[in-house]
Design an enzyme around this catalytic site. Structure first.
Site, PDB file in Angstrom:
ATOM      1  N   TYR A  48     -66.759  -1.386  24.657  1.00  9.14           N
ATOM      2  CA  TYR A  48     -65.520  -0.763  24.163  1.00  9.14           C
ATOM      3  C   TYR A  48     -65.728   0.718  23.846  1.00  9.14           C
ATOM      4  O   TYR A  48     -64.766   1.433  23.599  1.00  9.14           O
ATOM      5  CB  TYR A  48     -65.010  -1.472  22.897  1.00  9.14           C
ATOM      6  CG  TYR A  48     -64.681  -2.925  23.059  1.00  9.14           C
ATOM      7  CD1 TYR A  48     -64.628  -3.543  24.307  1.00  9.14           C
ATOM      8  CD2 TYR A  48     -64.416  -3.715  21.938  1.00  9.14           C
ATOM      9  CE1 TYR A  48     -64.324  -4.888  24.437  1.00  9.14           C
ATOM     10  CE2 TYR A  48     -64.118  -5.064  22.062  1.00  9.14           C
ATOM     11  CZ  TYR A  48     -64.080  -5.643  23.309  1.00  9.14           C
ATOM     12  OH  TYR A  48     -63.786  -6.978  23.422  1.00  9.14           O
ATOM     13  N   SER A 134     -69.511 -15.149  25.103  1.00 11.63           N
ATOM     14  CA  SER A 134     -68.121 -14.812  25.379  1.00 11.63           C
ATOM     15  C   SER A 134     -67.864 -15.021  26.863  1.00 11.63           C
ATOM     16  O   SER A 134     -68.712 -14.701  27.702  1.00 11.63           O
ATOM     17  CB  SER A 134     -67.846 -13.351  24.988  1.00 11.63           C
ATOM     18  OG  SER A 134     -66.503 -12.997  25.244  1.00 11.63           O
ATOM     19  N   TRP A 182     -59.805 -14.283  22.505  1.00  4.68           N
ATOM     20  CA  TRP A 182     -59.415 -12.903  22.808  1.00  4.68           C
ATOM     21  C   TRP A 182     -58.069 -12.955  23.527  1.00  4.68           C
ATOM     22  O   TRP A 182     -57.730 -13.944  24.175  1.00  4.68           O
ATOM     23  CB  TRP A 182     -60.462 -12.137  23.599  1.00  4.68           C
ATOM     24  CG  TRP A 182     -60.822 -12.581  24.998  1.00  4.68           C
ATOM     25  CD1 TRP A 182     -61.954 -13.248  25.395  1.00  4.68           C
ATOM     26  CD2 TRP A 182     -60.077 -12.335  26.209  1.00  4.68           C
ATOM     27  NE1 TRP A 182     -61.950 -13.445  26.757  1.00  4.68           N
ATOM     28  CE2 TRP A 182     -60.815 -12.902  27.274  1.00  4.68           C
ATOM     29  CE3 TRP A 182     -58.861 -11.704  26.493  1.00  4.68           C
ATOM     30  CZ2 TRP A 182     -60.374 -12.853  28.612  1.00  4.68           C
ATOM     31  CZ3 TRP A 182     -58.430 -11.657  27.810  1.00  4.68           C
ATOM     32  CH2 TRP A 182     -59.179 -12.223  28.850  1.00  4.68           C
ATOM     33  N   ASN A 237     -49.526  -9.318  11.188  1.00  7.17           N
ATOM     34  CA  ASN A 237     -50.476 -10.258  11.791  1.00  7.17           C
ATOM     35  C   ASN A 237     -51.341 -10.961  10.751  1.00  7.17           C
ATOM     36  O   ASN A 237     -51.797 -12.087  10.978  1.00  7.17           O
ATOM     37  CB  ASN A 237     -51.372  -9.527  12.791  1.00  7.17           C
ATOM     38  CG  ASN A 237     -50.612  -9.003  13.998  1.00  7.17           C
ATOM     39  OD1 ASN A 237     -49.527  -9.479  14.312  1.00  7.17           O
ATOM     40  ND2 ASN A 237     -51.171  -8.022  14.673  1.00  7.17           N
TER      41      ASN A 237
END
Length: 264
Positions: A48, A134, A182, A237
């Protein structure tokens, strides 16, 4: 906040803040805003390119390090024991911390078994409180989980109301591996935010589509990391722990599952 207990006894917040596609220029302030809003789980990754900014935020936020739960992931360019080992040290340097709370292999590519060995070593030395994977599905996950000393504590995969991953949840159960989502909002694909079922169910509780969908995943035991760069959405959220979906509503949302990825 609600928590899950990983297979090594570590408690992990079930809802956190994800920084995928948050640019380095705005990431530090976004993470500071998220922490101020009440988030304690922050999810980043080497790929990222914002670990440094996450590190800046957790250093400046004023919250004791032990109250935060930091996740990062080893990218495929660092696959293999030696490269992974070096990259873990570099990630800790950027994150400005002696340890991460959860360390994941980002993708099942390259020498991921060598990567996992480096992660097990990091776990034993205290550089990671928990480790996992992941984007590992079906036989790939089973093969790794059966071959390692430390069973994966988490598997972070695409999971949302249109791709609910119930099968993977069952596959991982014997290993005690938690499902982490995700893309819980699917980036708005498939008319997500105007879905009539989610709108109707949410309306019963005075909740938005996003809150309803997050609550659905949380009640299934899924860890979620919604991303937003707007403070009001961060607050929205996070505001999903004051209501509980009925069995009837869970079943209605369950029927939205298309059983396939909306990204690949």
């Amino acid at each position: 906040m609600e928590y899950v207990t990983l297979n090594n006894g570590v408690k992990m917040p079930q809802l956190g803040y994800g920084v995928y596609q948050v640019s380095p220029s705005e990431c530090e302030q976004c993470v500071l805003n998220a922490i101020k809003t009440g988030y304690r789980l922050i999810d980043t990754a080497q790929a990222y390119y914002n670990e440094q900014q996450v590190g800046n935020a957790i250093t400046k936020c004023g919250i004791p390090r032990e109250e935060l739960f930091i996740v990062t992931k080893i990218w495929i360019s660092n696959a293999g024991y030696e490269r992974a080992k070096t990259s873990i040290v570099e990630s800790l340097r950027k994150l400005q911390t002696d340890y991460v709370d959860l360390l994941l292999i980002h993708q099942p590519m390259g020498d991921y078994m060598g990567t996992y060995r480096a992660m097990e070593e990091a776990y034993h030395s205290g550089k990671a409180r928990a480790i996992g994977v992941s984007n590992f599905h079906d036989s790939r996950f089973i093969q790794l989980a059966n071959s390692v000393e430390i069973k994966p504590m988490v598997n972070q995969i695409e999971t949302h109301v249109f791709y609910q991953e119930r099968k993977m949840q069952e596959i991982m159960k014997p290993f005690g591996t938690q499902l982490m989502s995700w893309g819980p909002f699917v980036e708005g694909r498939n008319n997500y935010f105007s879905n009539p079922v989610l709108k109707a169910v949410g309306g019963k509780y005075g909740k938005s589509v996003a809150q309803t969908a997050l609550r659905f995943l949380i009640q299934r035991g899924v860890i979620v990391i919604p991303k937003s760069t707007h403070k009001n959405r961060m607050e929205e959220n996070l505001n999903v722990f004051d209501f509980h979906l009925s069995a009837e509503d869970m079943e209605a949302i369950g029927k939205l599952d298309k059983g396939r990825s909306l990204f690949f």
